[in-house]
Scaffold this motif. Sequence first.
Motif, PDB file in Angstrom:
ATOM      1  N   ILE A 103       0.830  -1.202   0.000  1.00  0.00           N
ATOM      2  CA  ILE A 103       0.000   0.000   0.000  1.00  0.00           C
ATOM      3  C   ILE A 103       0.866   1.253   0.000  1.00  0.00           C
ATOM      4  O   ILE A 103       0.523   2.270  -0.609  1.00  0.00           O
ATOM      5  N   LEU A 121      -1.249   7.065   6.556  1.00  0.00           N
ATOM      6  CA  LEU A 121      -2.118   6.879   5.387  1.00  0.00           C
ATOM      7  C   LEU A 121      -2.360   5.401   5.104  1.00  0.00           C
ATOM      8  O   LEU A 121      -3.474   5.008   4.744  1.00  0.00           O
ATOM      9  N   VAL A 122      -1.338   4.571   5.259  1.00  0.00           N
ATOM     10  CA  VAL A 122      -1.498   3.133   5.045  1.00  0.00           C
ATOM     11  C   VAL A 122      -2.534   2.570   6.017  1.00  0.00           C
ATOM     12  O   VAL A 122      -3.441   1.821   5.618  1.00  0.00           O
ATOM     13  N   LYS A 125      -6.019   3.723   4.970  1.00  0.00           N
ATOM     14  CA  LYS A 125      -6.560   3.004   3.811  1.00  0.00           C
ATOM     15  C   LYS A 125      -6.969   1.579   4.193  1.00  0.00           C
ATOM     16  O   LYS A 125      -7.996   1.073   3.716  1.00  0.00           O
ATOM     17  N   ALA A 128     -10.200   1.696   5.898  1.00  0.00           N
ATOM     18  CA  ALA A 128     -11.305   1.959   4.963  1.00  0.00           C
ATOM     19  C   ALA A 128     -11.846   0.669   4.342  1.00  0.00           C
ATOM     20  O   ALA A 128     -13.022   0.601   3.988  1.00  0.00           O
ATOM     21  N   ARG A 132      -7.616  -3.152   9.021  1.00  0.00           N
ATOM     22  CA  ARG A 132      -6.601  -2.608   9.917  1.00  0.00           C
ATOM     23  C   ARG A 132      -6.084  -3.726  10.825  1.00  0.00           C
ATOM     24  O   ARG A 132      -6.863  -4.487  11.401  1.00  0.00           O
ATOM     25  N   ALA A 153      -7.213  -1.110  -1.294  1.00  0.00           N
ATOM     26  CA  ALA A 153      -6.583  -0.092  -0.443  1.00  0.00           C
ATOM     27  C   ALA A 153      -5.403   0.548  -1.155  1.00  0.00           C
ATOM     28  O   ALA A 153      -5.186   1.763  -1.054  1.00  0.00           O
ATOM     29  N   ARG A 154      -4.616  -0.249  -1.886  1.00  0.00           N
ATOM     30  CA  ARG A 154      -3.492   0.301  -2.647  1.00  0.00           C
ATOM     31  C   ARG A 154      -3.995   1.180  -3.794  1.00  0.00           C
ATOM     32  O   ARG A 154      -3.402   2.221  -4.104  1.00  0.00           O
ATOM     33  N   ILE A 156      -6.584   3.084  -3.882  1.00  0.00           N
ATOM     34  CA  ILE A 156      -7.055   4.391  -3.416  1.00  0.00           C
ATOM     35  C   ILE A 156      -5.996   5.124  -2.586  1.00  0.00           C
ATOM     36  O   ILE A 156      -6.305   6.135  -1.952  1.00  0.00           O
ATOM     37  N   ALA A 157      -4.760   4.629  -2.617  1.00  0.00           N
ATOM     38  CA  ALA A 157      -3.690   5.193  -1.780  1.00  0.00           C
ATOM     39  C   ALA A 157      -3.532   6.694  -1.965  1.00  0.00           C
ATOM     40  O   ALA A 157      -3.294   7.423  -1.008  1.00  0.00           O
ATOM     41  N   ASP A 159      -5.893   8.780  -3.425  1.00  0.00           N
ATOM     42  CA  ASP A 159      -7.203   9.409  -3.673  1.00  0.00           C
ATOM     43  C   ASP A 159      -7.359   9.829  -5.138  1.00  0.00           C
ATOM     44  O   ASP A 159      -7.526  11.019  -5.460  1.00  0.00           O
ATOM     45  N   ILE A 187     -16.481   3.624  -1.452  1.00  0.00           N
ATOM     46  CA  ILE A 187     -15.271   4.401  -1.737  1.00  0.00           C
ATOM     47  C   ILE A 187     -15.500   5.352  -2.899  1.00  0.00           C
ATOM     48  O   ILE A 187     -15.052   6.508  -2.881  1.00  0.00           O
TER      49      ILE A 187
END
Length: 267
Positions: A103, A121-122, A125, A128, A132, A153-154, A156-157, A159, A187
């Motif tokens: 990510i 940030l990782v 994401k 999200a 986690r 998740a990667r 949208i790293a 945005d 998302i």
Amino acid sequence: MTTPFIEMQDVAFAYGERTILNNVNLSIRQGTFAAIMGGSGSGKTTLMRLITGQIHPQQGRVLVDGRDLAALSHGELYEHRRRMGVLFQQGALFTDLSVYDNIAFPMRELTKLPERVIRDLVILKLNAVGLRGVEHLMPAELSGGMSRRVALARTIALDPELMLYDEPFTGLDPISLGVIAHLISRINSALRSTSVMVTHDIEQSLKIVDQVIFLAHGEIVFSGSPAQMRELDSPWVRQFVGGEPNGPVAFRYPAPTTLQQDLLDKP
């Protein structure tokens, strides 16, 4: 009326003598979630590659945010791709990197953010997508559904303004498929990005998209809302939605019979 974020004008593309797209005209407005559907070989992946700028049309123009991709310099095309996120069909995680490093990869490559910010940030994401706490795991330790969520998740790293999904539901069990569909929809709404999804999954896709673009034999036979698609009386769409073996999309490849080939081969 706003200017389309993605627009194709009289686009044609062929590999050698094999025509893939012919006279394609479409528009996708900013903030819209569009699904591209159609049978195998109908041109869906080629359409996606045109949007990323990997290939250029042999006729017509592909415009993204009003800019003709074929006219962009190498540097401008690089900047165009920085604004997009792509979720590949099987996730395409780096197998030798942990979830955290997968990510963090686009953040490290494309920004100059300090590591402490990247770490926050990782975790953000991963949270999200409901994962986690798995940042220390390796891709081989993830289930298929978890792997797809890490890949999301990667994606949208950074945005992105433009999200591209290549068969995001392939190979998932019904529960994982429902989770991924829900996450993609949520998302997309949160980022207010323009999203394009190539998919064969009708049931889930029609629940979350705003626009359906249906391709057949390299041409667009329908573009409209899911509700309009359900009401459409088209043999192409009917065969695809119903999974019927007989219809406009033939079962057999259009090759000559043995007798016809013998006649063609005779001097």
